[in-house]
Design an enzyme around this catalytic site. Structure first.
Site, PDB file in Angstrom:
ATOM      1  N   ASP A 180     -11.818  56.112  62.913  1.00 18.84           N
ATOM      2  CA  ASP A 180     -11.229  55.178  61.952  1.00 18.84           C
ATOM      3  C   ASP A 180      -9.998  55.734  61.238  1.00 18.84           C
ATOM      4  O   ASP A 180      -9.696  56.931  61.328  1.00 18.84           O
ATOM      5  CB  ASP A 180     -12.298  54.743  60.927  1.00 18.84           C
ATOM      6  CG  ASP A 180     -13.154  55.898  60.415  1.00 18.84           C
ATOM      7  OD1 ASP A 180     -12.718  57.054  60.530  1.00 18.84           O
ATOM      8  OD2 ASP A 180     -14.256  55.640  59.912  1.00 18.84           O
ATOM      9  N   ASN A 220     -23.849  53.820  52.050  1.00 16.73           N
ATOM     10  CA  ASN A 220     -24.392  52.460  52.161  1.00 16.73           C
ATOM     11  C   ASN A 220     -24.843  52.161  53.592  1.00 16.73           C
ATOM     12  O   ASN A 220     -25.077  51.002  53.947  1.00 16.73           O
ATOM     13  CB  ASN A 220     -23.347  51.419  51.706  1.00 16.73           C
ATOM     14  CG  ASN A 220     -22.109  51.425  52.587  1.00 16.73           C
ATOM     15  OD1 ASN A 220     -21.990  52.252  53.503  1.00 16.73           O
ATOM     16  ND2 ASN A 220     -21.194  50.517  52.330  1.00 16.73           N
ATOM     17  N   HIS A 253     -23.100  52.872  56.403  1.00 15.22           N
ATOM     18  CA  HIS A 253     -22.073  52.608  57.412  1.00 15.22           C
ATOM     19  C   HIS A 253     -21.905  53.794  58.357  1.00 15.22           C
ATOM     20  O   HIS A 253     -22.216  54.932  58.000  1.00 15.22           O
ATOM     21  CB  HIS A 253     -20.726  52.202  56.777  1.00 15.22           C
ATOM     22  CG  HIS A 253     -19.952  53.294  56.105  1.00 15.22           C
ATOM     23  ND1 HIS A 253     -19.299  53.107  54.906  1.00 15.22           N
ATOM     24  CD2 HIS A 253     -19.672  54.573  56.453  1.00 15.22           C
ATOM     25  CE1 HIS A 253     -18.662  54.212  54.555  1.00 15.22           C
ATOM     26  NE2 HIS A 253     -18.877  55.121  55.483  1.00 15.22           N
ATOM     27  N   GLU A 303     -19.041  48.542  57.740  1.00 17.83           N
ATOM     28  CA  GLU A 303     -19.736  48.279  56.484  1.00 17.83           C
ATOM     29  C   GLU A 303     -20.816  47.218  56.681  1.00 17.83           C
ATOM     30  O   GLU A 303     -20.659  46.303  57.503  1.00 17.83           O
ATOM     31  CB  GLU A 303     -18.723  47.729  55.460  1.00 17.83           C
ATOM     32  CG  GLU A 303     -17.596  48.696  55.122  1.00 17.83           C
ATOM     33  CD  GLU A 303     -17.982  49.686  54.032  1.00 17.83           C
ATOM     34  OE1 GLU A 303     -19.022  50.342  54.158  1.00 17.83           O
ATOM     35  OE2 GLU A 303     -17.227  49.792  53.062  1.00 17.83           O
TER      36      GLU A 303
HETATM   37  C1  GLP Z   1     -16.545  57.765  55.688  1.00 14.58           C
HETATM   38  C2  GLP Z   1     -15.934  57.671  57.107  1.00 14.58           C
HETATM   39  C3  GLP Z   1     -16.923  58.116  58.116  1.00 14.58           C
HETATM   40  C4  GLP Z   1     -17.664  59.305  57.556  1.00 14.58           C
HETATM   41  C5  GLP Z   1     -18.603  58.818  56.477  1.00 14.58           C
HETATM   42  C6  GLP Z   1     -19.294  59.928  55.703  1.00 14.58           C
HETATM   43  O1  GLP Z   1     -16.275  56.659  54.921  1.00 14.58           O
HETATM   44  N1  GLP Z   1     -15.422  56.405  57.482  1.00 14.58           N
HETATM   45  O2  GLP Z   1     -16.256  58.393  59.323  1.00 14.58           O
HETATM   46  O3  GLP Z   1     -18.406  59.909  58.567  1.00 14.58           O
HETATM   47  O4  GLP Z   1     -17.950  57.910  55.649  1.00 14.58           O
HETATM   48  O5  GLP Z   1     -18.398  60.608  54.853  1.00 14.58           O
HETATM   49  P1  GLP Z   1     -18.764  61.978  54.164  1.00 14.58           P
HETATM   50  O6  GLP Z   1     -19.013  62.946  55.269  1.00 14.58           O
HETATM   51  O7  GLP Z   1     -17.555  62.359  53.340  1.00 14.58           O
HETATM   52  O8  GLP Z   1     -19.966  61.769  53.341  1.00 14.58           O
END
Ligand code: GLP
Length: 246
Positions: A72, A141, A143, A148
């Site tokens: 993403d 949440n 995702h 989402e």
């Molecule tokens: C983000 C990204 C994901 C990531 C996830 C966890 O929003 N879009 O690719 O893996 O959420 O993020 P984090 O590792 O900072 O908790």
């Protein structure tokens, strides 16, 4: 005699390193599917350290044959913006491994037509045969990528609106200010993620304990996009102690 268990990072990188070694012997290996976020930082740090210890010829083969597709990117941010995922990937992987920007694919957050960019990115991934090993973090949440809730298993690469909770979760990279986090992103869909040959879902830290509990206990549901991973035949779930503590 006490034997310490390998840390989660060591265990994930052991598996990844093995896959990377295997790819060296393959004629047309499938792209790696990569994720960003705080969970992945120690993984990339350790992976880079391991690869630096490989014999020079193998390191060079890996470098030459590298092909990865990220999940993403924020709409509106380009590689020159330190807060973009493109900049994150350059910092943590591209520069230390001396990869070119063409080898580390991400959706172009600066594309004039984001919807068209999403279709192009999905087509490009398809032209490389889809993802081999997909790394995934977990949003608080539920995702994965930026899929989402609510999100079904057939959602494909597209432009999405980010929820307030996700903007808050990701605010650290934006001087701690959720209102600075872009409101839209480009993301591979569950369709492309579930088409990967193999998936590593990595969940670390106390902040993920509640959503991990839900993930382990709930049936598949659009309200918890990561739950659709249950339907995939080869998912490994890597969890640290903090994420298991409730
Ligand atoms: C983000 C990204 C994901 C990531 C996830 C966890 O929003 N879009 O690719 O893996 O959420 O993020 P984090 O590792 O900072 O908790």
């Amino acid at each position: 005699m006490r034997h310490d268990l390998p840390s989660l990072v060591d265990a994930v990188v052991d598996a990844l390193e093995e896959r990377l070694q295997q790819r060296l012997g393959e004629k047309a290996p499938k792209p790696l599917g990569l994720a960003t976020g705080r969970t992945m930082v120690p993984i990339y740090v350790e992976l880079v350290a391991r690869v630096q210890r490989w014999p020079a010829d193998e390191r060079e083969d890996l470098r030459q044959g590298w092909c990865s597709f990220n999940l993403d990117e924020y709409v509106g941010l380009g590689a020159t913006d330190r807060r973009s995922f493109a900049a994150y990937m350059a910092r943590h992987l591209g520069e230390p491994l001396q990869l070119t920007a063409e080898q580390v694919h991400l959706p172009d957050g600066r594309a004039a037509d984001p919807e068209q960019q999403a279709c192009r990115y999905a087509d490009q991934l398809q032209s490389f045969g889809g993802v081999g090993v997909q790394l995934l973090g977990l949003g608080s949440n539920g995702h994965v990528g930026f899929n989402e809730p609510p999100c079904g298993p057939d959602a494909s690469c597209r432009v999405v609106s980010l929820s307030e909770s996700t903007q808050q979760q990701n605010a650290a990279a934006f001087d701690g200010d959720p209102s600075q986090v872009p409101s839209q992103a480009l993301t591979l869909g569950l369709r492309e993620i579930l088409a990967a040959d193999e998936i590593y879902l990595i969940v670390t830290g106390k902040a993920k304990a509640e959503i991990l509990k839900q993930l382990l206990e709930s049936p598949c549901s659009d309200q918890l996009p990561a739950s659709w991973l249950r339907n995939h035949p080869r998912v490994s779930l890597w969890v640290d102690q903090a994420a298991l503590d409730r």
